[in-house]
Design a protein around this motif. Structure first.
Motif, PDB file in Angstrom:
ATOM      1  N   LEU A 499       0.828  -1.212   0.000  1.00  0.00           N
ATOM      2  CA  LEU A 499       0.000   0.000   0.000  1.00  0.00           C
ATOM      3  C   LEU A 499       0.860   1.259   0.000  1.00  0.00           C
ATOM      4  CD1 LEU A 499      -2.791  -1.095   2.514  1.00  0.00           C
ATOM      5  CD2 LEU A 499      -3.001  -0.846   0.032  1.00  0.00           C
ATOM      6  N   ARG A 500       1.977   1.195   0.711  1.00  0.00           N
ATOM      7  CA  ARG A 500       2.872   2.355   0.721  1.00  0.00           C
ATOM      8  C   ARG A 500       3.440   2.611  -0.668  1.00  0.00           C
ATOM      9  NH1 ARG A 500       8.328   2.923   4.483  1.00  0.00           N
ATOM     10  NH2 ARG A 500       8.973   4.988   3.724  1.00  0.00           N
ATOM     11  N   ALA A 501       3.850   1.541  -1.339  1.00  0.00           N
ATOM     12  CA  ALA A 501       4.408   1.689  -2.687  1.00  0.00           C
ATOM     13  C   ALA A 501       3.352   2.198  -3.665  1.00  0.00           C
ATOM     14  CB  ALA A 501       4.973   0.348  -3.168  1.00  0.00           C
ATOM     15  N   ILE A 502       2.109   1.733  -3.515  1.00  0.00           N
ATOM     16  CA  ILE A 502       1.040   2.181  -4.412  1.00  0.00           C
ATOM     17  C   ILE A 502       0.725   3.656  -4.165  1.00  0.00           C
ATOM     18  CG2 ILE A 502      -1.408   1.905  -4.939  1.00  0.00           C
ATOM     19  CD1 ILE A 502      -1.009  -1.133  -4.380  1.00  0.00           C
ATOM     20  N   ARG A 503       0.640   4.044  -2.908  1.00  0.00           N
ATOM     21  CA  ARG A 503       0.359   5.464  -2.603  1.00  0.00           C
ATOM     22  C   ARG A 503       1.471   6.358  -3.125  1.00  0.00           C
ATOM     23  NH1 ARG A 503      -1.024   3.416   2.723  1.00  0.00           N
ATOM     24  NH2 ARG A 503      -3.289   3.199   2.927  1.00  0.00           N
ATOM     25  N   LYS A 504       2.709   5.899  -2.997  1.00  0.00           N
ATOM     26  CA  LYS A 504       3.842   6.696  -3.471  1.00  0.00           C
ATOM     27  C   LYS A 504       3.835   6.840  -4.986  1.00  0.00           C
ATOM     28  CE  LYS A 504       8.877   6.629  -3.748  1.00  0.00           C
ATOM     29  NZ  LYS A 504      10.112   5.845  -3.473  1.00  0.00           N
TER      30      LYS A 504
END
Length: 525
Positions: A499-504
Motif C-alpha cells: 500500500l505504501r508503494a502504491i500510494r507513493k
C-alpha cells in the motif's frame, strides 16, 4: 472434526498452503506483465514504459520475497508433520521438489537480482533478457510443484515395492508428463495471469479515480485488460480440460463437486445450484441444466458419470481387494527373503497390489485390516466421499468469478480500444473493488483440488490418516499457533509495504506527471 493429530496436521498444512498461495498467482502473472512492458520499452524507447516496468517491479519484488519465505515452510512440513508420507513416497515426490528448489533459489532469485540492480549496468537487451528469465523461471518453478501435486492426484509412473515398503518411480517421463499435472499447470498459471491483470487493472483504476499518474495508469490498464481477457478465456477452456480429466481419474471428486448422489442416464445434467445434504445423502432444490455435465465430463452424449452411491459400492470392492493384497503382503514380508515368499502370495499381490491403499483406510477402525467386518468396510467406503457441500459451493463460486473476470477484462478491453477508460467512474470503482476476487477464486480452486482428494494424501495409494508423523497433538497445535502468529505479522508487513508503494506511485526520478484534480476527469455514470 476431532482435534487429533491428523486433523491438526491437515489444518496446519492447509493454513500455511493457503497463505503461501496468496503470493504465487501474483508472482506468476506480474512477472510476465513486467516482461511485456519492458519489451514495449525496448521496442519503442519511450521512458513511460520503463517507468511502468520499474513501478510494477517494486510491487512484484515485495510479493516475491514474502512468497519465497512462506514457501520454504511448505517443504519442511513434509518432514515434520508428514514423515510417513515422506518415507512412503519420497523417492517420487522429492525429485520435482528438489528441481523446483533449484529453479526458485538459483535461477529465479539470480535473475530477480539482475532485474532490480541491472538497470544501469546491463544493456537494454541484456536487462530485457533478465526480465524474461524471471518470468520463465517463476512459471517453470510452478511447473515442478504442480508435477508433484499432480502425481498426488494421479499417481502414474510408480509402483509399490514390497521389499522396501515404499513407492518407487518406474517412469520419470510418465510422472513429468502426467496429464493431470500438465492440466493443473496451465490452469494455475492462467489463473495467476488473471490475478495479476485484475491487480494492475484495479490499482490503475484507483490512480484514474484520483487523477494521479494518468499516463502510467492508462497504459497499464490497456496491457492488463488485453492480457487479462486472454487469460480469463484460457482459464475457462483449461478448466474444461481439468473437468474432463477429473472424470477420468478422480470420479468421486467430480461427483462431489456436482452433488450427484445417484448415477443419471447419459448425458448427465449439471446442477446449476442446489443444497447438498451430506447427512441425508441427497441434494435439495437442485436446478439442473440437462446434458451439460455429461458434455463437460465425458465429451460425449453416451458415457455415464457415476454418482456417489455407485462409487461407494465400487470402493467396497476395492477395499475387499485391498484386504487380499494386504494379506499377501504380510505373507511376502514373513518369508525369510523375497524369493522364498509363497508363489500364490506374490501372484495375488501382483494382481491386487494397486488396491493396497484401500485396505489402509480400515486402519481407522481396526488394527489389522484382515479382521475388518462388513460394517467396517461400509464405513471405510463412505470415508472416500469428501465434504460435498464444501466442494459444491467452492466450485460454483470459483466458476462464477471466472466468468465475472471475462466480463470485467472484456469491458475494459473495449473501453481501452475506444480510449474511454476514464469515462465510466463506476466501472473504475468496480475494478478497485474486484482486486481481491482473483485471490478468492484461486484459494477456492485449491480447496476444490485438495478437499476433493480426501481421504487420500495420494489418490488410491496412501490415506491421509496413515501419512502423518507420530507427534503429540499439543506439539502440532503449538506450531500451528506459531505459524498463524508469524504469518499474520508477515501479512500485515507485506500489505503495508504494498500500500505504501502504491500510494507513493512511480519513482520521482523517472519524471511522473503532476497530479490532476479528480474533477478534471469526465464523469459519465
Amino acid at each position: 472434526m476431532e482435534l487429533d493429530i491428523v486433523a491438526l496436521s491437515r489444518l496446519q498444512f492447509a493454513t500455511t498452503a493457503l497463505f503461501h498461495f496468496l503470493f504465487v498467482p501474483l508472482t506468476l502473472g506480474l512477472s510476465v506483465l513486467l516482461a511485456i512492458m519492458e519489451t514495449v520499452y525496448v521496442m519503442t524507447g519511450r521512458t513511460i514504459w520503463r517507468q511502468m516496468t520499474k513501478f510494477w517491479g517494486v510491487l512484484f519484488g515485495i510479493n516475491f520475497v514474502v512468497g519465497v519465505a512462506t514457501g520454504i515452510v511448505m517443504e519442511f512440513q513434509f518432514g515434520m508433520n508428514w514423515s510417513y508420507y515422506s518415507q512412503y513416497v519420497g523417492d517420487i515426490f522429492g525429485a520435482p521438489l528438489a528441481i523446483e528448489g533449484m529453479m526458485a533459489f538459483f535461477l529465479e532469485a539470480t535473475f530477480v537480482g539482475l532485474f532490480f540492480f541491472g538497470w544501469d549496468r546491463l544493456s537494454k537487451i541484456g536487462h530485457l533478457a533478465a526480465t524474461w528469465a524471471v518470468a520463465l523461471g517463476s512459471n517453470f518453478s510452478a511447473l515442478w510443484i504442480l508435477i508433484a501435486n499432480g502425481w498426488m492426484q494421479n499417481p502414474v509412473g510408480s509402483a509399490f515395492n514390497p521389499e522396501t515398503m515404499r513407492m518407487e518411480i518406474t517412469s520419470f517421463f510418465d510422472v513429468m508428463f502426467n496429464p493431470v499435472a500438465q492440466a493443473k499447470f496451465v490452469h494455475t498459471v492462467s489463473a495467476g495471469y488473471v490475478t495479476a491483470s485484475i491487480f494492475v487493472l484495479g490499482v490503475s483504476a484507483w490512480y484514474l479515480l484520483n487523477g494521479r499518474h494518468l499516463k502510467l495508469a492508462r497504459r497499464s490498464m490497456t496491457v492488463a485488460a488485453s492480457f487479462g481477457l486472454a487469460a480469463s478465456l484460457s482459464v475457462v477452456v483449461l478448466g474444461d480440460e481439468s473437468g474432463y480429466l477429473t472424470t477420468e481419474h478422480q470420479r468421486m471428486k467430480m461427483a462431489a463437486m456436482e452433488g450427484m448422489w445417484h448415477t443419471e442416464p447419459a448425458p448427465a445434467a449439471f446442477n446449476l445450484i442446489g443444497l447438498p445434504d451430506q447427512r441425508a445423502r441427497e441434494t435439495h432444490f437442485a436446478v439442473q441444466v440437462p446434458g451439460v455435465l455429461g458434455l463437460i465430463g465425458t465429451r460425449s452424449l453416451t458415457r455415464e458419470i457415476p454418482g456417489i452411491f455407485d462409487l461407494v459400492e465400487e470402493a467396497k470392492d476395492h477395499i475387499r481387494d485391498g484386504i487380499r493384497a494386504y494379506d499377501a503382503l504380510q505373507a511376502i514380508r514373513a518369508a525369510p527373503n523375497g524369493d522364498a515368499a509363497p508363489a500364490e502370495a506374490k501372484a495375488t499381490f501382483g494382481d491386487l497390489g494397486h488396491r493396497l491403499g484401500y485396505a489402509l483406510l480400515l486402519l481407522r477402525y481396526v488394527e489389522d485390516p484382515r479382521r475388518a467386518t462388513e460394517a467396517d468396510i461400509e464405513k471405510a467406503a463412505w470415508d472416500t466421499v469428501p465434504n460435498v457441500p464444501t466442494m459444491f459451493f467452492a466450485f460454483r463460486t470459483m466458476v462464477g468469478l471466472g466468468f465475472f473476470f471475462i466480463l470485467l477484462t472484456g469491458t475494459f478491453f473495449w473501453l481501452s480500444a475506444r480510449r474511454a477508460l476514464d469515462r465510466r467512474r463506476w466501472l473504475l470503482r468496480v475494478a478497485v473493488i474486484a482486486i481481491p476476487l482473483p485471490w478468492l477464486a484461486a484459494e477456492l480452486g485449491w480447496v476444490v483440488a485438495e478437499v476433493g482428494r480426501q481421504p487420500w494424501s495420494i489418490e488410491g495409494v496412501l490415506p491421509t490418516a496413515a501419512a502423518v508423523s507420530n507427534l503429540g497433538a499439543s506439539t502440532v497445535l503449538t506450531t500451528l499457533l506459531g505459524f498463524i502468529a508469524i504469518y499474520t505479522c508477515l501479512f500485515i508487513v507485506e500489505m503495508g509495504l504494498m500500500l505504501r508503494a502504491i500510494r507513493k506511485g512511480p519513482d520521482p526520478d523517472t519524471g511522473p506527471e503532476a497530479p490532476l484534480a479528480p474533477g478534471a476527469l469526465v464523469a459519465a455514470e
